[in-house]
Structure formats: structure tokens, C-alpha cells
Motif scaffolding. Structure first.
Motif, PDB file in Angstrom:
ATOM      1  N   LEU B 114       0.638  -1.179  -0.278  1.00  0.00           N
ATOM      2  CA  LEU B 114      -0.015   0.226   0.219  1.00  0.00           C
ATOM      3  C   LEU B 114       0.834   1.332  -0.327  1.00  0.00           C
ATOM      4  O   LEU B 114       0.042   2.587  -0.456  1.00  0.00           O
ATOM      5  N   PRO B 115       2.068   1.733   0.742  1.00  0.00           N
ATOM      6  CA  PRO B 115       2.700   2.621   0.721  1.00  0.00           C
ATOM      7  C   PRO B 115       3.527   2.885  -0.763  1.00  0.00           C
ATOM      8  O   PRO B 115       2.832   3.979  -1.361  1.00  0.00           O
ATOM      9  N   HIS B 116       3.426   1.677  -1.359  1.00  0.00           N
ATOM     10  CA  HIS B 116       4.106   1.873  -2.615  1.00  0.00           C
ATOM     11  C   HIS B 116       2.950   2.404  -3.163  1.00  0.00           C
ATOM     12  O   HIS B 116       2.996   3.564  -4.690  1.00  0.00           O
ATOM     13  N   LEU B 117       1.664   1.960  -3.406  1.00  0.00           N
ATOM     14  CA  LEU B 117       0.769   2.919  -3.992  1.00  0.00           C
ATOM     15  C   LEU B 117       0.260   3.567  -3.908  1.00  0.00           C
ATOM     16  O   LEU B 117      -0.207   4.886  -4.935  1.00  0.00           O
ATOM     17  N   LEU B 118       0.199   4.504  -2.865  1.00  0.00           N
ATOM     18  CA  LEU B 118      -0.128   6.120  -2.415  1.00  0.00           C
ATOM     19  C   LEU B 118       0.311   6.742  -2.619  1.00  0.00           C
ATOM     20  O   LEU B 118       0.214   7.651  -2.592  1.00  0.00           O
ATOM     21  N   TRP B 119       1.937   6.495  -1.462  1.00  0.00           N
ATOM     22  CA  TRP B 119       3.003   7.854  -1.131  1.00  0.00           C
ATOM     23  C   TRP B 119       3.579   6.731  -2.792  1.00  0.00           C
ATOM     24  O   TRP B 119       4.907   7.595  -1.171  1.00  0.00           O
ATOM     25  N   PRO B 120       4.143   6.678  -3.356  1.00  0.00           N
ATOM     26  CA  PRO B 120       5.168   6.572  -3.625  1.00  0.00           C
ATOM     27  C   PRO B 120       6.526   6.895  -3.747  1.00  0.00           C
ATOM     28  O   PRO B 120       7.728   7.139  -3.803  1.00  0.00           O
ATOM     29  N   ALA B 192      -1.026   8.855   8.706  1.00  0.00           N
ATOM     30  CA  ALA B 192       0.227  10.202   8.429  1.00  0.00           C
ATOM     31  C   ALA B 192       0.996  10.221   7.249  1.00  0.00           C
ATOM     32  O   ALA B 192       2.244  10.779   7.388  1.00  0.00           O
ATOM     33  N   GLN B 193       0.586   8.946   6.827  1.00  0.00           N
ATOM     34  CA  GLN B 193       1.397   8.672   5.144  1.00  0.00           C
ATOM     35  C   GLN B 193       3.217   8.615   5.991  1.00  0.00           C
ATOM     36  O   GLN B 193       3.792   9.446   5.024  1.00  0.00           O
ATOM     37  N   ASP B 194       3.165   7.640   6.298  1.00  0.00           N
ATOM     38  CA  ASP B 194       4.338   7.895   7.205  1.00  0.00           C
ATOM     39  C   ASP B 194       5.725   7.579   6.200  1.00  0.00           C
ATOM     40  O   ASP B 194       5.434   6.431   5.167  1.00  0.00           O
ATOM     41  N   ALA B 195       6.555   8.448   5.933  1.00  0.00           N
ATOM     42  CA  ALA B 195       8.125   8.105   5.341  1.00  0.00           C
ATOM     43  C   ALA B 195       8.814   6.861   5.140  1.00  0.00           C
ATOM     44  O   ALA B 195       9.582   6.278   3.923  1.00  0.00           O
ATOM     45  N   ASP B 196       8.280   6.351   6.434  1.00  0.00           N
ATOM     46  CA  ASP B 196       9.891   5.682   6.841  1.00  0.00           C
ATOM     47  C   ASP B 196       9.378   4.125   6.576  1.00  0.00           C
ATOM     48  O   ASP B 196       8.900   3.309   7.168  1.00  0.00           O
ATOM     49  N   TYR B 197       9.867   3.798   5.779  1.00  0.00           N
ATOM     50  CA  TYR B 197       9.487   2.507   4.798  1.00  0.00           C
ATOM     51  C   TYR B 197       9.813   0.800   5.519  1.00  0.00           C
ATOM     52  O   TYR B 197       9.623   0.634   5.720  1.00  0.00           O
ATOM     53  N   GLN B 198      11.210   1.192   6.204  1.00  0.00           N
ATOM     54  CA  GLN B 198      11.477   0.123   6.737  1.00  0.00           C
ATOM     55  C   GLN B 198      10.729  -0.265   8.292  1.00  0.00           C
ATOM     56  O   GLN B 198      10.287  -1.131   8.377  1.00  0.00           O
ATOM     57  N   GLY B 199      10.532   0.941   8.552  1.00  0.00           N
ATOM     58  CA  GLY B 199       9.410   0.320   9.749  1.00  0.00           C
ATOM     59  C   GLY B 199       8.596   0.053   9.627  1.00  0.00           C
ATOM     60  O   GLY B 199       7.921  -0.559   9.924  1.00  0.00           O
ATOM     61  N   ILE B 200       7.699   0.658   8.392  1.00  0.00           N
ATOM     62  CA  ILE B 200       6.570  -0.263   8.002  1.00  0.00           C
ATOM     63  C   ILE B 200       6.723  -2.087   7.421  1.00  0.00           C
ATOM     64  O   ILE B 200       5.626  -2.830   8.252  1.00  0.00           O
ATOM     65  N   VAL B 201       7.591  -2.042   6.500  1.00  0.00           N
ATOM     66  CA  VAL B 201       8.559  -3.668   6.677  1.00  0.00           C
ATOM     67  C   VAL B 201       8.998  -4.273   8.375  1.00  0.00           C
ATOM     68  O   VAL B 201       7.931  -5.187   8.321  1.00  0.00           O
ATOM     69  N   GLN B 202       9.076  -3.843   9.072  1.00  0.00           N
ATOM     70  CA  GLN B 202       9.039  -4.354  10.732  1.00  0.00           C
ATOM     71  C   GLN B 202       8.264  -4.181  11.069  1.00  0.00           C
ATOM     72  O   GLN B 202       7.616  -5.284  11.709  1.00  0.00           O
ATOM     73  N   TYR B 203       6.775  -3.523  10.997  1.00  0.00           N
ATOM     74  CA  TYR B 203       5.555  -4.156  11.174  1.00  0.00           C
ATOM     75  C   TYR B 203       4.712  -5.038  10.912  1.00  0.00           C
ATOM     76  O   TYR B 203       4.565  -6.038  11.276  1.00  0.00           O
TER      77      TYR B 203
END
Lengths: 128, 512
Positions: B114-120, B192-203
């Protein structure tokens, strides 16, 4: 001590007199007997002839009246107070030894060392 | 009322209004169930009830072309239940399980995608550590998929009356868990459209880890907990008293019932109602022996009927106790006679079968030049030797009252089977000499769809010491009583190996 059928049994015997000790209501002599004409003679470890159905002393409690009087383990009892012990059942032997009104038993016992001692003394040259 | 009249009329004369109510149950001839005019033209008005009403009426419950009888309704509901109802429930659980599985599987992937789709454009580049986490997610998802497939997607063994509590609990837990993760994701990350992708992956990785732990919990609750034996249940068949004992773990009553039914199919000899007829006839003879007459007439008590029955049964018991009953004699001689007959038939049977088996042998290699007409396959061989033993076998089965358990077809099949596998005549006969477990016989003896669990405690509650419940089948029921296995207290005693010393002992030794 070997038994030849038809011939009288001859043995060298020792006379042992045991005073019964009263322990509570019983009078004990301090040894155990085994054997008898109703028992299996093959299981007797003390007899030479495994067909011998006589009464043998199997245990002597140390310090007891029998030990004091000189009874040894492995002795064959031939007579108790004049009663024959060579052809009796186990229970009859026990009864003859544990009569409540007798305080002394006089046994005639035999063991192999007695015969050998007699033989040795007979073969030694007589006192000169 | 005419005697040939095939309608049943119940007339109630209403004094006030001279109204006549009629209830008609129609037969095949009549077609309409509601036809008051029919009643009114045959009524007898205003008089008291016909004294001969009981003798001249006929009660017929049948069906007409337009109406349904009670039997039809019952049959239709049963068919519905059998075909649609149960399957519906089974498919429902399957579908729910699949939906939950798909949800669980797609959630982490959705979190990643989803992050890649919504706010790449806002998204940080995924570094090495992050890409390492991709591998970890992939393998963990694969493991989770295989584990879920292994645990939950097995063919169902049975359909139980109530929902399996632990399974429902776990699916609710998983659902709540996934929903809470989605909520958190939606609120804190999507909005919030968080930019930290690593955090999302860890989640996402933490989600998969937690799902694996829930799966571990599922394994423990659903499989491991009931393995340790905790109760000893005694299962008795009500008709002939066959009893077996089993050890079960901590199960709910319905699961314990399922485990016991599975044991029943393999351990208990097949239920043979023909063997019970002798005791029933004896019981009938006991009852028929005495008749009680009351010569005093109805007494002045307030419930003379109950008192009468009570005194009657007491009188019967007392008289039966005093009577010199010789039925035990009959039983003894009958059983001895039966035993002899069975043994004689068995001897004839064994001889006949052994003789039959000597007529055929396996074809050797060098005999292949024999004409094809002589060579038989097992089925034909069985059919060839069957007639010589058929009579003896039939007579034996009739004597032991087993003839309805075995059909000709099944006997021939079994014979072909034994011939194919080089079994001896004794091996062939074994299944007829002793009654085997239920699954050995034909499908219509299995009665697998007709078990009813009867229990005073709720069927989803656990087994306890002293639980008793019944499993009713069509002709018999299994009575099950559970007892707790006692707590074992074991203590230890050390023996020094040097203490093994022995002395000789005369046969008997007395101390004097």
C-alpha cells in the motif's frame, strides 16, 4: 556317618547340654534346625550323603545358649533328651526340642571333624 | 352413521347456538380437508353423543392428492436436514476458514504494497536491512501457510452438535488481532503517510511473527492439550453389555464422544440384535406367569389407581420370589444344546472349506501353456469353489444367527480376496467364526449418521470425574462413565548393587 541300609547307624557323637534361655513367654535355644524325613535331603548343604534325612543345625545365633554350649553349624543331631532324631519329621524334631516344661536339652551331635579326630588319634602311635 | 362411511366425524353439540362443528380427516377418496358442508348434511343435531361412536368410526390418516400427511412432512424435513442442513453447516465453517486464511495471508502483503501505491514519491528507499526483512517475511509467510494448511485444512472427521469452543475462540482471536493491526496501520501509517519504509516493513514482520505464535497457541490448545491421558472412560453397550475401557485426555464431552465412537468402530464386535431375542422371550415368560386380580374393588383412598398399581407390583414381586421357578433349568439345557449344535456345524464347515480350498492352486510359470479356458482370475476361482462350501457356511451362519450380516456377494468377495492373498482356509473362516468390528461389514450396518449424544451437562463443557452420558444409535445405546485417573505418587528407593548377597536355605528351617 554313611548309612548302609539294614545295618545299624554308627557315629562318633559329642554330648552337648544346652540350658534354655527364657525370652519373654518363650524358651529359646538359639539355633535353627533343618531336615527331616518329610523334607528334601538334596537341598541340605551340610550333609555329605545327599540322601541323609536327618536333622541338621543350620544356624547358630552368636552368644546364644547353643553357641555357649558348643553347638556348631552343620552338626547332625542324633538324639535329644534320649529321643531319636535320625528318623523323624521336621515338626516332630521341633516339638522334641521345644517342650515347655524342660529347661535343659541334652543333645548327641555328630560332625565330620569328630570322626577324623578319632581316626587320627587311632592312627597315632600310642603313648609309649 | 353408516358403517361403510369412510369419514371420521367428531360432533360437538353446542347447546346455546345449535352450531355444529365438524372435523373431518379425509381418505383417498375425498379431496378437500375443509368441507364443513359435508359435515352439516350428515349431522345429527342436538342429541347427545352417539353411544356407538367408539365402535363405528374409523380413523384413517392417509394422504390425498392435495394435502400432506404427517409422515410426508417428517420425511421431507429429514431429507432436508440430511442433504442441505448439515452440508450447509460444514460448508459454512469451510468458507469462514478460507476467508480468514486469505485475510491473514494478504494482510502483511497489503501492508507492504500500500505505501508504494499511495505515496510512492514520499517513501524512503528500502536499504539492505529492509530488503533482508523481505526475505524473512517471505519465508515466514510460507511457513505460516504450510502450518495453517497442515493444521486446519484436514478432512473433517465428523459433524458435532455444537461449535468447537477452542476453534471458535482462536478464530475470534485471530480476527481481533488482524483488525487491531489494520486499525493501527490505518490510523498511524495511512493517514499520516509515514515515510519510514523500514519501519513499515518491520511492522509487517511483527504481524507475521505474532501470527506464527498464535498458530503455536492453536497447536497447543487444539492438539497437544488432549494428548495426555487424564480420564479413564468405561463404555458399555446397553443391549449386550460389551464393555471397553479407554484413556482420554482433557476433552469436551462432544469430542470425547467422537473419540469413543471412533474406538467403537474398531473395537466393539458388531451389534447383532438376533442374539437378544432369547432373553426377551424369557422376560415375557416371567411376566406372563402371574396375573393379579383385585377382589376388593376400588377402595376409598384419594388415588385408588396409584395405590392399586403399587400393591399389584408388590404382590407380583412377592409371589415371584416364592414361586419355584424352573426356567433356569431350561436355560441351562438350551445353552448346552446350542453349544453342541454350533460345534457340530463348525466342524462340518471347517472340513468343507478345507476341502474346497484343495480344488484350486496358483498357476505356476511352467503351466502357462495350459489353454486359456482353464485359467481363472480370483473372482472366477472363488465362484468355482464357492458352491461346495456354501451350504455348510449357510447352516453355520444360521445357527449362530449371523446370516443377515453376510450376503452371498460379500462372502464371494471375501473368498476371492483370500485366494488372491494366499490365505489358508482357517484365515478365510476367521471372519465368520468370530464377530468382527462394525467396519468390517457392509455400509448399511455402520449407521454412522445416526448417533445422538444425550447428556445432562452441556456438551461443550469438559469431562469431569463422574460424568455420565449416552450415545444413542438406532437399536442400542452406549453408556459412558468417566473416571479421573488418580494422581500417582511415586517414591524412590536405592539398592546398593553390593547388597545382593545370598545364603543357602534348607527346604524348611525352624528356629528353636
Amino acid at each position: 556317618m554313611s548309612f548302609v541300609p539294614g545295618q545299624p547307624v554308627t557315629a562318633v557323637v559329642e554330648r552337648i547340654e544346652i540350658q534354655k534361655l527364657s525370652q519373654g513367654p518363650n524358651l529359646v535355644l538359639g539355633f535353627c534346625i533343618g531336615g527331616g524325613i518329610d523334607q528334601d535331603p538334596g537341598q541340605n548343604p551340610f550333609s555329605d550323603d545327599k540322601a541323609d534325612k536327618g536333622i541338621y543345625v543350620t544356624r547358630v545365633s552368636p552368644g546364644g545358649p547353643a553357641d555357649v554350649a558348643g553347638l556348631k553349624i552343620g552338626d547332625k543331631i542324633m538324639q535329644v533328651n534320649g529321643w531319636d532324631m535320625t528318623v523323624v519329621t521336621h515338626d516332630q524334631a521341633r516339638k522334641k526340642l521345644t517342650k515347655k516344661n524342660e529347661h535343659v536339652v541334652r543333645l548327641l551331635v555328630t560332625r565330620k571333624t569328630l570322626e577324623e579326630a578319632v581316626k587320627q588319634s587311632m592312627s597315632r602311635p600310642g603313648p609309649s | 352413521m353408516e358403517a361403510g362411511d369412510r369419514t371420521l366425524q367428531v360432533l360437538e353439540v353446542c347447546e346455546a347456538s345449535e352450531e355444529i362443528k365438524g372435523v373431518i380427516v379425509t381418505t383417498e377418496e375425498d379431496s378437500n380437508t375443509n368441507s364443513p358442508p359435508l359435515a352439516s348434511c350428515r349431522s345429527t343435531t342436538k342429541t347427545s353423543q352417539d353411544d356407538n361412536w367408539g365402535e363405528t368410526t374409523t380413523a384413517i390418516t392417509g394422504t390425498s392428492e392435495h394435502s400432506l400427511s404427517q409422515e410426508d412432512i417428517v420425511r421431507i424435513t429429514k431429507d432436508l436436514e440430511d442433504s442441505v442442513g448439515l452440508n450447509c453447516r460444514r460448508y459454512l465453517t469451510r468458507i469462514l476458514a478460507v476467508i480468514l486464511g486469505v485475510l491473514v495471508l494478504l494482510t502483511p502483503l497489503a501492508f507492504l504494497v500500500l505505501p508504494h501505491l499511495l505515496w510512492p514519491d514520499k517513501l524512503q528507499k528500502c536499504g539492505t536491512a529492509c530488503e533482508g526483512l523481505y526475505i524473512s517475511i517471505a519465508f515466514k509467510l510460507l511457513i505460516l501457510l504450510l502450518a495453517v494448511w497442515g493444521l486446519f485444512f484436514r478432512p473433517p472427521r465428523a459433524s458435532l452438535p455444537r461449535v468447537f469452543a477452542f476453534r471458535a475462540l482462536l478464530s475470534v482471536l485471530v480476527l481481533l488481532f488482524v483488525i487491531s493491526y489494520w486499525l493501527f496501520y490505518a490510523v498511524r501509517i495511512l493517514e499520516a503517510q509515514d515515510a519510514d519504509y523500514q519501519g513499515i516493513v518491520q511492522y509487517a514482520v511483527s504481524l507475521v511473527d505474532a501470527l506464527l505464535f498464535i498458530h503455536y497457541l492453536a497447536v497447543v490448545l487444539l492438539e497437544l492439550r488432549q494428548l495426555q491421558p487424564c480420564f479413564s472412560v468405561c463404555v458399555t453397550r446397553s443391549t449386550d453389555g460389551e464393555t471397553r475401557h479407554y484413556n482420554l485426555g482433557q476433552l469436551s464431552i462432544q469430542q470425547a464422544a467422537l473419540a469413543i465412537i471412533e474406538h467403537y468402530y474398531s473395537d466393539f464386535p458388531v451389534h447383532n440384535p438376533a442374539l437378544l431375542s432369547a432373553s426377551k422371550s424369557r422376560a415375557a415368560k416371567h411376566l406372563a406367569g402371574l396375573k393379579v386380580y383385585n377382589v376388593d374393588g376400588p377402595g376409598p383412598g384419594n388415588n385408588p389407581a396409584a395405590g392399586l398399581a403399587h400393591s399389584q407390583s408388590r404382590a407380583m414381586i412377592a409371589a415371584a420370589a416364592r414361586r419355584r421357578d424352573t426356567s433356569h433349568n431350561e436355560l441351562y439345557y438350551e445353552e448346552a444344546e446350542h453349544e453342541r449344535r454350533v460345534r457340530k456345524r463348525k466342524a462340518r464347515l471347517v472340513v468343507a472349506v478345507e476341502e474346497a480350498f484343495t480344488h484350486i492352486k496358483r498357476m505356476q510359470e511352467e503351466e502357462q501353456k495350459k489353454s486359456p479356458g482353464d485359467v481363472m482370475d480370483p473372482r472366477e476361482a472363488a465362484q468355482a469353489i464357492f458352491p461346495s462350501m456354501a451350504r455348510a457356511l449357510q447352516k453355520y451362519l444360521r445357527t449362530t444367527k449371523q446370516q443377515h450380516c453376510h450376503s452371498m456377494e460379500s462372502i464371494q468377495q471375501h473368498l476371492a480376496f483370500c485366494i488372491t492373498n494366499n490365505m489358508t482356509p482357517k484365515a478365510f473362516l476367521e471372519s465368520y467364526l468370530t464377530p468382527g468390528p462394525t467396519l468390517q461389514y457392509s455400509r448399511d450396518r455402520w449407521l454412522a449418521r445416526q448417533w445422538t449424544l444425550i447428556s445432562e451437562a452441556s456438551v461443550t463443557s469438559g469431562l469431569r470425574d463422574g460424568t455420565v452420558f449416552l450415545l444413542k444409535c438406532v437399536d442400542f445405546s452406549l453408556v459412558i462413565a468417566a473416571k479421573k485417573i488418580p494422581f500417582v505418587q511415586m517414591s524412590e528407593e536405592y539398592i546398593d548393587p553390593k547388597s545382593h548377597k545370598f545364603v543357602l536355605r534348607l527346604q524348611s528351617e525352624t528356629s528353636v
